[in-house]
Enzyme design. Structure first.
Site, PDB file in Angstrom:
ATOM      1  N   ARG A  89      60.965  66.416  99.391  1.00  0.00           N
ATOM      2  CA  ARG A  89      59.541  66.588  99.715  1.00  0.00           C
ATOM      3  C   ARG A  89      59.326  66.039 101.121  1.00  0.00           C
ATOM      4  NH1 ARG A  89      56.182  63.511  95.487  1.00  0.00           N
ATOM      5  NH2 ARG A  89      56.506  65.322  94.160  1.00  0.00           N
TER       6      ARG A  89
ATOM      7  N   ARG B  36      51.908  57.627 100.239  1.00  0.00           N
ATOM      8  CA  ARG B  36      52.519  58.970 100.332  1.00  0.00           C
ATOM      9  C   ARG B  36      51.943  59.789 101.499  1.00  0.00           C
ATOM     10  NH1 ARG B  36      54.548  60.470  95.115  1.00  0.00           N
ATOM     11  NH2 ARG B  36      55.348  58.585  94.136  1.00  0.00           N
TER      12      ARG B  36
ATOM     13  N   LYS C 290      52.969  54.147  93.243  1.00  0.00           N
ATOM     14  CA  LYS C 290      52.630  55.104  94.303  1.00  0.00           C
ATOM     15  C   LYS C 290      51.192  54.896  94.785  1.00  0.00           C
ATOM     16  CE  LYS C 290      53.418  58.809  91.734  1.00  0.00           C
ATOM     17  NZ  LYS C 290      53.367  60.160  91.147  1.00  0.00           N
TER      18      LYS C 290
ATOM     19  N   LYS D 183      48.054  56.831  97.326  1.00  0.00           N
ATOM     20  CA  LYS D 183      47.713  58.098  97.984  1.00  0.00           C
ATOM     21  C   LYS D 183      46.447  57.982  98.823  1.00  0.00           C
ATOM     22  CE  LYS D 183      50.062  60.821  94.517  1.00  0.00           C
ATOM     23  NZ  LYS D 183      49.996  61.836  93.457  1.00  0.00           N
TER      24      LYS D 183
ATOM     25  N   CYS E 141      50.975  73.039  88.268  1.00  0.00           N
ATOM     26  CA  CYS E 141      52.057  72.230  88.839  1.00  0.00           C
ATOM     27  C   CYS E 141      53.380  72.967  88.648  1.00  0.00           C
ATOM     28  CB  CYS E 141      52.106  70.873  88.147  1.00  0.00           C
ATOM     29  SG  CYS E 141      52.698  71.003  86.444  1.00  0.00           S
TER      30      CYS E 141
ATOM     31  N   CYS F 237      61.179  70.252  86.884  1.00  0.00           N
ATOM     32  CA  CYS F 237      60.575  68.935  86.654  1.00  0.00           C
ATOM     33  C   CYS F 237      61.118  68.297  85.371  1.00  0.00           C
ATOM     34  CB  CYS F 237      59.058  69.056  86.558  1.00  0.00           C
ATOM     35  SG  CYS F 237      58.329  67.440  86.243  1.00  0.00           S
TER      36      CYS F 237
ATOM     37  N   CYS G 165      52.439  68.329  81.938  1.00  0.00           N
ATOM     38  CA  CYS G 165      52.419  67.050  81.224  1.00  0.00           C
ATOM     39  C   CYS G 165      51.214  66.270  81.723  1.00  0.00           C
ATOM     40  CB  CYS G 165      53.732  66.286  81.450  1.00  0.00           C
ATOM     41  SG  CYS G 165      53.776  65.340  82.985  1.00  0.00           S
TER      42      CYS G 165
ATOM     43  N   CYS H 142      49.889  66.599  88.044  1.00  0.00           N
ATOM     44  CA  CYS H 142      50.219  67.011  89.414  1.00  0.00           C
ATOM     45  C   CYS H 142      49.416  68.225  89.879  1.00  0.00           C
ATOM     46  CB  CYS H 142      51.708  67.293  89.530  1.00  0.00           C
ATOM     47  SG  CYS H 142      52.719  65.894  89.030  1.00  0.00           S
TER      48      CYS H 142
END
Ligand code: SRM
Ligand code: SF4
Length: 576
Positions: free
Chosen positions: A88, A158, A220, A222, A440, A446, A485, A489
């Site tokens: 990514r 990120r 994480k 953002k 997603c 994934c 899930c 995302c």
């Protein structure tokens, strides 16, 4: 907008005591993100990385994956999973130049097993299926064209998002520059990336990460810069947001929103999607100080014991918003002023041509699921590459997985449009429903997917289009998002209809998000199969079509008519 007063707690627990999660040990022992990645890379007995390194490579922008469609077959043959990495890239604001595009296009052809470039919900691209022997080459190829993948994953800040449509070019340019500055300012300072992937000299220092610290962030993080009235980057999915406030077309400061995030775990009520809270207005010259103060407060107070409750949104709910905000003011040396007025009225991208105030033109292309690949009768990848060969402006990847060809001179418009049409990149028959639907990645790459998302969406949208036509609302759309899930995302937790994968072919259905993206939806039905999803949507659209008020959006309708109750404060309302 803020729920400051409703969310007070008496004695804030600033630091959660207990046995630290194993990721904390791993970061501590990693020697500032190096681990033994370099040695592991040379081990060709396995296509994968050993356990700590397989986590550490994330901070270098990679995830270890295998193709789940063939996993069982390989197991039967007693073969290890066909390990590869997904990369990514770091692209603040999603801007990429044509020559950079041509280089990534070639790399995708030559060295990825899927041959695609995947635009993500966070304004960048991913390569899927890069084998271990080609990883270093990948980073060196990117480095030559000025792209890196530092901190696009792992417990760090990120890729920084920025509203993509450059209609107001000057304002956009300023906002974009802030997105870039924020990204650079909050990056890890470790030289691990340069040493491991670019073979740069190892300089022996006791490296200090002044902002992130030796064990980086608890989870994480953002960040966005957004230009109202568009909320294309979905602020409420993000820990830290700078809402651009302009006077006479010039940026003067930001409203700061903190603590958004969408992930949860099925069956775990301590987890929930949550909107960001309004901290107030700051002048431009305090932007980096405030960003740093929010990040370091979360660094010091975030939960390092339980990763499921480690994000900023849980820190805010634990210590109280007032306490967190006061700490940020102290650390940044700033007092937040009252927020300036603004409104979000849309989230989707506007497709086709728009003229910028600088006389240049911008063409937004709808890319279903962000998957740029040469499909049968739709050679999207070749089309973008053909445009890149003649384009003099740049490309902008949007947070809705689409692509803008930006900065086109009047004289070049016709040629670019023709190439786009010839390759299926511009298609006037695409419905607004399709344009406002998103999924997603999920299967096959994934590892966390419980149900299909990207491969399910196209047919689902076709079926929803039929339902809308049946109930005389064919020209309207519902913000429809699917994720494989509950990690969220595809940002289903900010959709009017959000489908969250529960198991193969089964989804939990959430209703009640709004068009501006300021409301979290609520569980409507659990474990619905694909047929059931359509039956439910059919019944709901029939009611919406006949009972709604003038111009009432689908999500607003489901709240007003109490089909679902409104989530005002997630911690209190989401699971009740
Ligand atoms: Fe995500 C993990 C794909 C945006 C929340 N996400 C993953 C992984 C890497 C699976 C994994 O950990 O092994 C997925 C890789 C799939 C693949 O094969 O490519 C994955 N996430 C994506 C992308 C590609 C979805 C897409 O279709 O575009 C998006 C890449 C964004 C980027 O360029 O950085 C993507 N992920 C998001 C978003 C949406 C957003 O940020 O706007 C969210 C929800 C917002 C949020 O963070 O709350 C999101 N992803 C997660 C989570 C849950 C985090 C949490 O708070 O618990 C995970 C799992 C985790 O971190 O443990 C995850
Ligand atoms: Fe994978 Fe789940 Fe994210 Fe979809 S929402 S890409 S299934 S982690």
């Amino acid at each position: 907008m803020s729920n400051l007063s409703e969310n007070k707690i008496e004695q804030p627990v600033l630091i959660v005591e207990g046995k630290l999660s194993d990721n904390e040990r791993m970061k501590e022992e990693s020697n500032f993100l190096r681990g033994t990645i370099a040695e592991d890379l040379k081990d060709r007995m396995t296509g994968g990385f050993t356990s700590d390194n397989s986590q550490l490579i994330r901070v270098h922008g990679m995830y270890q994956q295998d193709d789940r469609d063939i996993r069982a077959e390989r197991q039967k043959q007693k073969l290890e999973p066909l390990h590869n990495v997904m990369l990514r890239a770091r692209m603040p604001g999603g801007i990429i130049k044509p020559e950079q595009w041509l280089a990534i296009d070639k790399f995708a052809d030559d060295y990825t097993s899927y041959g695609s470039i995947r635009l993500t919900t966070r304004q960048t691209f991913q390569f899927h299926g890069v084998l271990k022997p080609n990883i270093k080459l990948m980073h060196q190829t990117l480095n030559k064209i000025g792209i890196d993948s530092i901190a696009t994953a792992g417990d760090v800040n990120r890729n920084v998002l920025c509203t993509s449509n450059p209609i107001e070019s000057e304002l956009h340019q300023e906002a974009y520059e802030w997105a870039t500055k924020l990204s650079e300012h909050l990056l890890p300072k470790s030289r691990a990336y340069a040493e491991i992937w670019l073979d740069e000299e190892k300089i022996e220092t006791t490296e200090v990460e002044p902002i992130l610290g030796k064990t980086y962030l608890p989870r994480k993080f953002k960040t966005t810069v957004v230009i109202p009235p568009k909320n294309d980057i979905d602020v409420h999915a993000n820990d830290l947001n700078f809402v651009a406030i302009a006077e006479n077309g010039k940026l003067v400061g930001f409203n700061v929103l903190v603590g958004g995030g969408l992930a949860m775990t099925h069956g775990d009520k301590s987890t929930y999607p949550r909107r960001a809270d309004d901290f107030g207005y700051i002048p431009l010259d305090k932007t980096l100080e405030v960003a740093e103060a929010v990040v370091t407060t979360q660094r010091d107070w975030g939960n390092r014991v339980n990763r499921k409750n480690a994000k900023t949104k849980y820190t805010l709910d634990r210590v109280g918003i007032d306490t967190f905000k006061a700490e940020v003011e102290k650390r940044a040396g700033v007092i937040f002023a009252e927020s300036r007025a603004y409104e979000f009225t849309s989230r989707g991208d506007s497709f086709g041509w728009v003229a910028g105030i600088d006389g240049k033109h911008h063409l937004s292309l709808f890319i279903e699921n962000g998957r740029i690949l040469d499909f049968l009768n739709k050679p999207l990848k070749t089309g973008v590459a053909e445009i890149a060969k003649i384009h003099k402006g740049d490309f902008r990847m949007t947070a809705n997985q689409n692509l803008i060809i930006a900065g086109v001179a009047e004289a070049d418009k016709a040629q670019i449009e023709q190439i786009a049409r010839d390759h299926g990149l511009l298609d006037d028959t695409v419905s607004s429903q399709r344009e406002n639907s998103m999924a997603c990645v999920a299967f096959p790459t994934c590892p966390l997917a419980m149900a299909e998302a990207e491969r399910y969406l196209p047919q689902l949208v076709t079926d929803v289009e039929t339902i809308l036509a049946k109930h005389d609302v064919a020209d309207e759309n519902i913000i429809l998002r699917v994720t494989g899930c509950p990690n969220g995302c595809g940002r289903a937790m900010l959709a009017e209809i959000g489908l969250i994968g529960k198991g193969p072919g089964k989804y939990n259905m959430y209703l009640g998000g709004n068009v501006g993206g300021t409301r979290i939806p609520k569980l409507y039905k659990e474990n619905v199969n694909e047929e059931g999803v359509l039956t439910e949507i059919d019944t709901l659209v029939a009611r919406w079509s006949s009972e709604r008020n003038d111009n009432e959006g689908f999500g607003d309708f489901t709240i007003r008519t109490k089909i679902v109750s409104e989530v005002k404060i997630s911690k209190r309302d989401f699971h009740d």
